[in-house]
Motif scaffolding. Sequence first.
Motif, PDB file in Angstrom:
ATOM      1  N   ALA A   1      20.742  35.861  70.751  1.00 11.94           N
ATOM      2  CA  ALA A   1      21.942  36.456  70.153  1.00 11.94           C
ATOM      3  C   ALA A   1      22.602  37.308  71.218  1.00 11.94           C
ATOM      4  O   ALA A   1      21.939  37.779  72.148  1.00 11.94           O
ATOM      5  CB  ALA A   1      21.581  37.303  68.935  1.00 11.94           C
ATOM      6  N   GLN A   2      23.911  37.489  71.096  1.00  8.26           N
ATOM      7  CA  GLN A   2      24.590  38.355  72.056  1.00  8.26           C
ATOM      8  C   GLN A   2      25.783  39.043  71.408  1.00  8.26           C
ATOM      9  O   GLN A   2      26.345  38.563  70.426  1.00  8.26           O
ATOM     10  CB  GLN A   2      24.979  37.620  73.325  1.00  8.26           C
ATOM     11  N   THR A   3      26.125  40.182  71.988  1.00  7.99           N
ATOM     12  CA  THR A   3      27.244  40.990  71.525  1.00  7.99           C
ATOM     13  C   THR A   3      27.988  41.524  72.742  1.00  7.99           C
ATOM     14  O   THR A   3      27.369  42.107  73.642  1.00  7.99           O
ATOM     15  CB  THR A   3      26.750  42.190  70.682  1.00  7.99           C
ATOM     16  N   ALA A   4      29.307  41.311  72.759  1.00  3.98           N
ATOM     17  CA  ALA A   4      30.147  41.912  73.803  1.00  3.98           C
ATOM     18  C   ALA A   4      30.542  43.310  73.331  1.00  3.98           C
ATOM     19  O   ALA A   4      30.808  43.517  72.144  1.00  3.98           O
ATOM     20  CB  ALA A   4      31.384  41.054  74.048  1.00  3.98           C
ATOM     21  N   PHE A   5      30.578  44.271  74.245  1.00  6.22           N
ATOM     22  CA  PHE A   5      30.911  45.641  73.855  1.00  6.22           C
ATOM     23  C   PHE A   5      31.457  46.423  75.036  1.00  6.22           C
ATOM     24  O   PHE A   5      31.250  46.070  76.191  1.00  6.22           O
ATOM     25  CB  PHE A   5      29.681  46.351  73.271  1.00  6.22           C
ATOM     26  N   THR A   6      32.172  47.478  74.712  1.00  7.42           N
ATOM     27  CA  THR A   6      32.621  48.481  75.670  1.00  7.42           C
ATOM     28  C   THR A   6      31.903  49.767  75.276  1.00  7.42           C
ATOM     29  O   THR A   6      31.949  50.151  74.108  1.00  7.42           O
ATOM     30  CB  THR A   6      34.153  48.667  75.594  1.00  7.42           C
ATOM     31  N   PRO A   7      31.219  50.435  76.194  1.00  7.00           N
ATOM     32  CA  PRO A   7      30.363  51.575  75.822  1.00  7.00           C
ATOM     33  C   PRO A   7      31.144  52.804  75.352  1.00  7.00           C
ATOM     34  O   PRO A   7      31.446  53.697  76.131  1.00  7.00           O
ATOM     35  CB  PRO A   7      29.579  51.866  77.101  1.00  7.00           C
ATOM     36  N   GLU A   8      31.470  52.806  74.053  1.00  6.46           N
ATOM     37  CA  GLU A   8      32.128  53.968  73.443  1.00  6.46           C
ATOM     38  C   GLU A   8      31.102  54.850  72.757  1.00  6.46           C
ATOM     39  O   GLU A   8      31.276  56.051  72.654  1.00  6.46           O
ATOM     40  CB  GLU A   8      33.203  53.493  72.469  1.00  6.46           C
ATOM     41  N   ALA A   9      30.021  54.232  72.260  1.00  3.90           N
ATOM     42  CA  ALA A   9      28.906  54.974  71.668  1.00  3.90           C
ATOM     43  C   ALA A   9      27.715  54.797  72.610  1.00  3.90           C
ATOM     44  O   ALA A   9      27.879  54.288  73.714  1.00  3.90           O
ATOM     45  CB  ALA A   9      28.595  54.422  70.282  1.00  3.90           C
TER      46      ALA A   9
END
Length: 176
Positions: free
Chosen positions: A79-87
């Motif tokens: 599984a994978q998730t794209a994210f921008t580190p806001e948390a």
Amino acid sequence: AVHADLKDTDQQISFPEIGTKAKDSDTEENIANADEKVQLTDTIFFKGLVPNLEYVATGRLMDTETEEPLLDGDTPITAQTAFTPEASTVDVVFEFNGSSLKGKNTVIYESVTQEEKEVGMHADPEFKDQQMFFPEIGTKASCPETGSQMAIPKKDLTIVDTVSYHLVPGKEYKLT
């Protein structure tokens, strides 16, 4: 010439760290039923990632004993998730057919990439928070008098029900 801007991301060097905690969506623990539809959430904790950059967190479900990838049919369970580190966390959600996993001890290995370059990894088969257990329990009834699963019909009869199991060590269970 001098360039001394601490907020200039082009001048920053990052040393990312990641950790993890996996749980099943039904049990809210690291124990899951080996059902046709299994949903696991792997929460990845991180620090040291550069803000405003996009990252991809990828998880792979592995056999703890062999450290080989586990399969859903012929496909590795990932599984994978794209994210921008806001948390400081990101959830990677797995959905797969887990009916073949009864009695398996598994572990989730995680990787964080930025522009397809790995910047963080957590792959420790002994780390308890990464492990997922798929318990198995079975019973076999027998008649001690005949030594089989057939009994002579009579008023007083003893049946022995033998329970076999593959459960999480150290966890308390109640047999009813």
